[in-house]
Enzyme design. Structure first.
Site, PDB file in Angstrom:
ATOM      1  N   ARG A 178       2.507 -11.359  16.561  1.00  0.00           N
ATOM      2  CA  ARG A 178       3.552 -10.361  16.291  1.00  0.00           C
ATOM      3  C   ARG A 178       4.935 -10.950  16.588  1.00  0.00           C
ATOM      4  O   ARG A 178       5.938 -10.539  16.020  1.00  0.00           O
ATOM      5  CB  ARG A 178       3.321  -9.077  17.107  1.00  0.00           C
ATOM      6  CG  ARG A 178       4.460  -8.079  17.025  1.00  0.00           C
ATOM      7  CD  ARG A 178       4.042  -6.635  17.211  1.00  0.00           C
ATOM      8  NE  ARG A 178       3.106  -6.414  18.284  1.00  0.00           N
ATOM      9  CZ  ARG A 178       3.416  -6.429  19.593  1.00  0.00           C
ATOM     10  NH1 ARG A 178       4.652  -6.694  19.974  1.00  0.00           N
ATOM     11  NH2 ARG A 178       2.491  -6.201  20.483  1.00  0.00           N
TER      12      ARG A 178
ATOM     13  N   TYR B  64      20.179   2.490  -3.720  1.00  0.00           N
ATOM     14  CA  TYR B  64      18.733   2.749  -3.802  1.00  0.00           C
ATOM     15  C   TYR B  64      18.409   4.044  -3.061  1.00  0.00           C
ATOM     16  O   TYR B  64      18.725   4.201  -1.888  1.00  0.00           O
ATOM     17  CB  TYR B  64      17.965   1.557  -3.213  1.00  0.00           C
ATOM     18  CG  TYR B  64      16.486   1.816  -3.055  1.00  0.00           C
ATOM     19  CD1 TYR B  64      15.705   2.203  -4.143  1.00  0.00           C
ATOM     20  CD2 TYR B  64      15.863   1.680  -1.822  1.00  0.00           C
ATOM     21  CE1 TYR B  64      14.351   2.449  -4.003  1.00  0.00           C
ATOM     22  CE2 TYR B  64      14.507   1.921  -1.670  1.00  0.00           C
ATOM     23  CZ  TYR B  64      13.763   2.316  -2.763  1.00  0.00           C
ATOM     24  OH  TYR B  64      12.424   2.570  -2.612  1.00  0.00           O
TER      25      TYR B  64
ATOM     26  N   ASP C 257      22.759  -5.233   1.346  1.00  0.00           N
ATOM     27  CA  ASP C 257      21.470  -5.344   0.671  1.00  0.00           C
ATOM     28  C   ASP C 257      21.744  -6.034  -0.668  1.00  0.00           C
ATOM     29  O   ASP C 257      22.379  -5.455  -1.561  1.00  0.00           O
ATOM     30  CB  ASP C 257      20.878  -3.943   0.463  1.00  0.00           C
ATOM     31  CG  ASP C 257      19.534  -3.957  -0.277  1.00  0.00           C
ATOM     32  OD1 ASP C 257      19.215  -4.988  -0.896  1.00  0.00           O
ATOM     33  OD2 ASP C 257      18.840  -2.923  -0.248  1.00  0.00           O
TER      34      ASP C 257
ATOM     35  N   LYS D  89      10.770  -7.864  -4.293  1.00  0.00           N
ATOM     36  CA  LYS D  89      11.375  -8.018  -5.627  1.00  0.00           C
ATOM     37  C   LYS D  89      11.437  -9.500  -6.024  1.00  0.00           C
ATOM     38  O   LYS D  89      10.435 -10.169  -5.946  1.00  0.00           O
ATOM     39  CB  LYS D  89      12.749  -7.350  -5.640  1.00  0.00           C
ATOM     40  CG  LYS D  89      12.786  -5.973  -4.969  1.00  0.00           C
ATOM     41  CD  LYS D  89      11.843  -4.967  -5.588  1.00  0.00           C
ATOM     42  CE  LYS D  89      11.999  -3.613  -4.892  1.00  0.00           C
ATOM     43  NZ  LYS D  89      10.943  -2.678  -5.209  1.00  0.00           N
TER      44      LYS D  89
HETATM   45  N1  PLP Z   1      16.621  -2.144  -1.404  1.00  0.00           N
HETATM   46  C1  PLP Z   1      16.629  -2.077  -2.737  1.00  0.00           C
HETATM   47  C2  PLP Z   1      17.896  -2.385  -3.471  1.00  0.00           C
HETATM   48  C3  PLP Z   1      15.484  -1.725  -3.439  1.00  0.00           C
HETATM   49  O1  PLP Z   1      15.516  -1.658  -4.784  1.00  0.00           O
HETATM   50  C4  PLP Z   1      14.298  -1.414  -2.713  1.00  0.00           C
HETATM   51  C5  PLP Z   1      13.057  -1.003  -3.409  1.00  0.00           C
HETATM   52  O2  PLP Z   1      13.066  -0.701  -4.592  1.00  0.00           O
HETATM   53  C6  PLP Z   1      14.332  -1.490  -1.315  1.00  0.00           C
HETATM   54  C7  PLP Z   1      15.510  -1.866  -0.690  1.00  0.00           C
HETATM   55  C8  PLP Z   1      13.114  -1.168  -0.494  1.00  0.00           C
HETATM   56  O3  PLP Z   1      12.218  -2.248  -0.520  1.00  0.00           O
HETATM   57  P1  PLP Z   1      10.631  -2.101  -0.353  1.00  0.00           P
HETATM   58  O4  PLP Z   1      10.119  -1.343  -1.524  1.00  0.00           O
HETATM   59  O5  PLP Z   1      10.167  -3.519  -0.271  1.00  0.00           O
HETATM   60  O6  PLP Z   1      10.390  -1.369   0.930  1.00  0.00           O
END
Ligand code: PLP
Length: 388
Positions: A58, A110, A183, A208
């Site tokens: 972990r 998002y 992000d 992604k």
């Molecule tokens: N940030 C963005 C811009 C996203 O498009 C997504 C998911 O679509 C996330 C964060 C969340 O990621 P995860 O689905 O891997 O938890």
């Protein structure tokens, strides 16, 4: 343990990626690392770990460190930590804000992040401010006046593809004592490097394009200052709250990363060709993509993004919800599914997923452009649009 790559620090990201961030396995000569399945590691008679740094999975293992070091070098950062999903990474950063503090988040990002922050902040007595980061002066004023502990941007934003000015916002965050996290999932570290533009932290959903094969969930956060208080708190959060990525997923991620440079290159050219086609199409109302000249932040995107504008775009179809759903339903090559950044192109009617409160226009289709031949993608869109 893997051998070092020759002159690793001077290599281009493409070369580092192609070798999965390291040389061969020193013990066996294997050119790919093994999957460490052990959760625990022995100590010697003097109670020292037999292999330094190996105590319990972990905390750490050699594969996490190799993958994290590779991502940190792509980000021009000092350190990275992998998480069990993008949302686990968002949560680890958001928990930096203590009760009584303020979190300023870009609006129209998002939906999962927005929803999570609303719930987390309401539960923990954190003031949440949602503001349009493309109204730059108002956003900068918001930082100065509200003095947030954390500012959260998404560049480019999903699904509106807005581009915030990371450099100007990071300068104001420094003045106000706020931590800035970006992000950059929709761009990848090959297209945008928020740490080099002054952000304190950069986060990606590794689900992604970093992995790129739609077959794992993962997240990663990187820092430009490994000694900072914020970073120490995030390391502790990963270790104690335990949202670690599994070793098998880490191995898959490292395998996916080997082709990141090639995939990003192809996705960039494909996405630009698709955006140009849609932009000229009479049945299309608007194309939201930073690579087209009419995008409101096109000049800023050109200065912040390298090599292209990424694989995500949204398109608004003339004729409203029914026309948009008809186009989505008529696509053959694009698969109707959520998510982005995979080798296969996807289409999504986000309003159906997110619903009324999300502010998503009903005629909006989000496209994630893959690595197919661009003529096939354009042909598929052309035949689907012909049917409305
Ligand atoms: N940030 C963005 C811009 C996203 O498009 C997504 C998911 O679509 C996330 C964060 C969340 O990621 P995860 O689905 O891997 O938890």
């Amino acid at each position: 343990m893997s051998s070092e790559l020759p002159k690793a620090s001077g290599l281009h990201p493409d070369s580092l990626l192609a070798h999965g961030g390291g040389g061969h396995d020193a013990a066996t000569g294997a050119v790919v690392p093994p999957i460490p399945t052990a959760t625990t590691f022995v100590r010697d008679e003097d109670y020292e770990p037999v292999s330094p740094g190996h105590i319990y999975s972990r905390d750490d293992n050699a594969l996490y460190r190799r993958t994290e070091n590779l991502i940190a070098s792509l980000e021009a950062g000092e350190d990275s930590r992998l998480f069990a999903s993008g949302m686990a990474a968002v949560a680890a950063v958001a928990r930096l804000v203590r009760p009584g503090g303020t979190l300023l988040v870009q609006s129209g990002i998002y939906w999962g992040t927005t929803l999570f922050l609303r719930k987390l902040c309401a539960r923990n007595n954190v003031a949440l401010i949602e503001a349009d980061a493309t109204d730059l002066q108002a956003f900068l004023d918001e930082i100065s006046v509200t003095k947030p502990a954390l500012v959260w941007l998404e560049v480019p934003s999903n699904p509106f593809l807005q581009v915030a000015d990371i450099q100007k916002i990071s300068a104001r965050c420094k003045q106000a004592g706020a931590v800035l996290c970006v992000d950059a999932t929709a761009a990848t570290p090959l297209i945008i490097k928020p740490l080099a533009l002054g952000a304190d932290l950069v986060m990606h959903s590794a689900t992604k394009a970093l992995n790129g094969h739609s077959d794992l969930l993962g997240g990663v956060v990187s820092t430009g200052d490994a000694a900072s208080e914020a970073w120490q708190a995030i390391i502790e959060e990963r270790k104690l709250a335990g949202a670690v990525l599994g070793s098998f997923e880490t191995w898959l991620l490292l395998r996916g990363l080997r082709t990141l440079a090639l995939r990003v290159e192809r996705m960039n050219t494909n996405a630009q060709a698709v955006a140009d086609f849609l932009d000229a199409h009479p049945k299309v109302e608007t194309v939201l993509y930073p690579g087209i000249a009419s995008h409101p932040q096109h000049a800023l995107a050109r200065s912040q993004m390298q090599g292209g504008f990424g694989s995500l775009m949204s398109v608004q179809i003339k004729g409203g919800r029914d026309a948009a759903l008809k186009v989505a339903g008529a696509l053959d090559l694009f698969q109707r599914a959520t998510s982005l950044g995979g080798t296969e192109s996807l289409v999504e009617h986000r309003y159906t997923i997110e619903g009324e409160g999300s502010g998503i226009p009903e005629n909006l289709l989000r496209l994630s452009i893959g690595i197919e031949h661009s003529a096939d993608l354009i042909g598929d869109l052309d035949q689907a649009l012909a049917g409305i």
